[in-house]
Motif scaffolding. Structure first.
Motif, short mmCIF file in Angstrom:
data_model
loop_
_atom_site.label_atom_id
_atom_site.label_comp_id
_atom_site.label_asym_id
_atom_site.label_seq_id
_atom_site.Cartn_x
_atom_site.Cartn_y
_atom_site.Cartn_z
N ALA A 162 0.76 -1.13 -0.01
CA ALA A 162 0.10 0.09 -0.02
C ALA A 162 0.97 1.10 -0.06
O ALA A 162 0.53 2.18 -0.92
N LEU A 163 1.99 1.25 0.70
CA LEU A 163 2.84 2.39 0.74
C LEU A 163 3.46 2.66 -0.64
O LEU A 163 3.47 3.64 -0.97
N THR A 164 3.87 1.51 -1.16
CA THR A 164 4.41 1.74 -2.47
C THR A 164 3.71 2.26 -3.48
O THR A 164 4.03 3.22 -4.08
N LYS A 165 2.29 1.87 -3.66
CA LYS A 165 1.59 2.39 -4.64
C LYS A 165 1.28 3.80 -4.19
O LYS A 165 1.08 4.71 -5.05
N ASN A 166 0.92 4.19 -3.06
CA ASN A 166 0.92 5.64 -2.78
C ASN A 166 1.95 6.38 -3.16
O ASN A 166 1.68 7.52 -3.70
N LEU A 167 3.20 5.87 -2.60
CA LEU A 167 4.39 6.78 -3.22
C LEU A 167 4.66 6.76 -4.71
O LEU A 167 5.09 7.81 -5.30
N ALA A 168 4.22 5.75 -5.30
CA ALA A 168 4.25 5.57 -6.83
C ALA A 168 3.51 6.72 -7.49
O ALA A 168 3.66 7.38 -8.47
N ASP A 169 2.32 6.87 -7.07
CA ASP A 169 1.30 7.75 -7.37
C ASP A 169 1.66 9.35 -7.06
O ASP A 169 1.53 10.16 -8.08
N ASP A 170 2.22 9.32 -5.85
CA ASP A 170 2.47 10.69 -5.48
C ASP A 170 3.94 11.36 -6.09
O ASP A 170 4.00 12.53 -6.28
N LEU A 171 4.90 10.22 -6.19
CA LEU A 171 6.19 10.87 -6.79
C LEU A 171 6.48 10.53 -8.22
O LEU A 171 7.40 11.12 -9.05
N GLY A 172 5.49 10.02 -8.93
CA GLY A 172 5.67 9.48 -10.47
C GLY A 172 5.80 10.96 -11.19
O GLY A 172 6.59 11.14 -12.21
N SER A 173 4.90 12.04 -10.94
CA SER A 173 5.06 13.22 -11.55
C SER A 173 6.41 13.91 -11.48
O SER A 173 6.68 14.85 -12.28
N ASP A 174 7.09 13.63 -10.54
CA ASP A 174 8.40 13.98 -10.30
C ASP A 174 9.71 13.07 -11.21
O ASP A 174 10.90 13.47 -10.86
N GLY A 175 9.04 12.15 -11.76
CA GLY A 175 9.98 11.13 -12.47
C GLY A 175 10.58 10.27 -11.50
O GLY A 175 11.90 9.49 -11.89
N ILE A 176 10.01 10.09 -10.64
CA ILE A 176 10.55 9.13 -9.32
C ILE A 176 9.72 7.59 -9.55
O ILE A 176 8.51 7.96 -9.24
N ALA A 177 10.06 6.59 -9.89
CA ALA A 177 9.25 5.13 -9.94
C ALA A 177 9.51 4.50 -8.77
O ALA A 177 10.67 4.51 -8.31
N VAL A 178 8.40 4.01 -8.16
CA VAL A 178 8.56 3.33 -7.05
C VAL A 178 7.89 1.97 -7.13
O VAL A 178 6.84 1.79 -7.63
N THR A 179 8.49 0.82 -6.87
CA THR A 179 8.04 -0.55 -6.88
C THR A 179 8.29 -1.36 -5.54
O THR A 179 8.93 -0.93 -4.69
N CYS A 180 7.72 -2.58 -5.74
CA CYS A 180 7.89 -3.43 -4.38
C CYS A 180 8.31 -4.59 -5.00
O CYS A 180 7.58 -5.15 -6.01
N VAL A 181 9.14 -5.33 -4.25
CA VAL A 181 9.54 -6.63 -4.49
C VAL A 181 9.28 -7.78 -3.50
O VAL A 181 9.53 -7.22 -2.22
N HIS A 182 8.47 -8.87 -3.71
CA HIS A 182 8.31 -9.85 -2.75
C HIS A 182 9.27 -11.03 -2.88
O HIS A 182 9.00 -11.88 -3.71
N PRO A 183 10.26 -11.00 -1.86
CA PRO A 183 10.98 -12.14 -2.03
C PRO A 183 10.32 -13.46 -1.10
O PRO A 183 9.42 -13.30 -0.27
N GLY A 184 10.44 -14.56 -1.58
CA GLY A 184 10.04 -15.79 -0.75
C GLY A 184 11.13 -16.13 0.25
O GLY A 184 12.11 -15.17 0.63
N LEU A 185 11.27 -17.25 0.69
CA LEU A 185 12.46 -17.85 1.61
C LEU A 185 13.74 -17.76 0.61
O LEU A 185 13.82 -18.57 -0.34
N THR A 186 14.67 -16.88 0.97
CA THR A 186 15.66 -16.70 -0.06
C THR A 186 17.08 -17.06 0.79
O THR A 186 17.28 -16.83 1.78
N LEU A 187 17.83 -17.80 -0.15
CA LEU A 187 19.22 -18.07 0.82
C LEU A 187 20.38 -17.39 -0.11
O LEU A 187 20.31 -17.09 -1.09
N ALA A 188 21.21 -17.15 0.95
CA ALA A 188 22.44 -16.46 0.53
C ALA A 188 23.19 -17.45 -0.39
O ALA A 188 24.01 -17.09 -1.55
N ASP A 189 23.28 -18.57 -0.04
CA ASP A 189 23.89 -19.57 -0.89
C ASP A 189 23.35 -21.06 -0.52
O ASP A 189 23.43 -21.50 0.40
N PRO A 190 22.78 -21.64 -1.65
CA PRO A 190 21.89 -22.67 -1.37
C PRO A 190 22.80 -23.93 -1.36
O PRO A 190 22.39 -25.17 -0.88
N HIS A 191 23.92 -23.79 -1.49
CA HIS A 191 25.04 -25.05 -1.49
C HIS A 191 25.64 -25.08 0.05
O HIS A 191 26.37 -25.74 0.55
#
Length: 247
Positions: A162-191
């Motif tokens: 929700a924060l991301t979309k609000n910022l995207a709408d608010d700052l987009g006209s200033d040329g600032i893109a705002v996105t959100c990434v959902h990682p799952g369970l992430t490993l530094a090194d699977p080995h």
């Protein structure tokens, strides 16, 4: 593909560990100058030296005054600020009792204050610098936004959306893109590490764990000028969780 990040300045919160560290490494590889932000000065200093960062700033993102000062120091170190990647958040609690029975008021408030309001504080402090030449903010959330079991985990992560979309709408006209990434369970090194954790991390449609470096590559693309059309988007990076359909 040239991501057009050479010579840019980037601030990565939570950049001394995990996905944040991997993002800082990937940005530096693309030619960006990077400052990492965290709370532990000793760890920050060691990480900055190890990865070749331009420097580090220490701040607790629950403290607005400290955030403003740290962002200003980062912009001064870099001479500009084009990219902000928000990764600073409390660690997940894998052994937490699920559902309402496991809800601890103070824990929920800490998660929201650090991850949601913390991201907002950093974005607010960085916006005047980003407006000078356009730029990008990438907020790292998590797949708990799309699942139940941990009220604190779900609330903090869906709130980042929700924060991301609000910022995207608010700052987009200033040329600032705002996105959100959902990682799952992430490993530094699977080995390396616990075999059980590796097995759980591999329970996606690809059938293998996703690494922090892979998530970082996606984040860096979104942070680059090439990723600007994705403004407001929410991208999953979990290898494809079976079953769900999200339009």
């Amino acid at each position: 593909m040239d991501l057009e990040l050479n010579g840019s300045g980037a601030l990565v919160t939570g950049g001394n560990r995990g996905i944040g560290r991997a993002v800082a490494v990937a940005l530096i590889r693309e030619g960006a100058s990077v400052v990492i932000l965290g709370r532990d000065e000793e760890t920050l200093a060691a990480t900055a030296a190890e990865i070749g960062a331009a420097g580090f700033v220490a701040a607790d993102t629950t403290d607005d005054g400290a955030v403003r000062q740290a962002v200003a120091e980062a912009a001064d170190l870099l001479g500009r600020l084009d990219v902000v990647v928000n990764c600073a958040a409390p660690r997940a609690l894998p052994d937490q009792v699920p559902g309402l029975a496991g809800l601890v008021d103070e824990d929920l408030l800490r998660h929201v204050d650090t991850k949601v309001l913390g991201y907002a504080r950093v974005a607010r402090a960085a916006a005047p610098y980003l407006r000078r030449a356009g730029g990008a903010i990438v907020n790292v959330s998590g797949m708990n936004a799309r699942s139940t079991g941990s009220i604190a985990g779900s609330v903090r992560n869906i709130s980042v959306v929700a924060l991301t979309k609000n910022l995207a709408d608010d700052l987009g006209s200033d040329g600032i893109a705002v996105t959100c990434v959902h990682p799952g369970l992430t490993l530094a090194d699977p080995h390396q590490g616990d075999a059980g954790l590796v097995d759980v991390a591999a329970r996606n449609a690809l059938g293998r764990p996703i690494t922090a470096a892979e998530v970082a590559d996606l984040i860096v693309f979104l942070a680059s000028p090439r990723g600007r059309p994705a403004n407001g988007a929410v991208i999953t990076a979990d290898g494809g969780r079976p079953g769900g359909i999200w339009a």
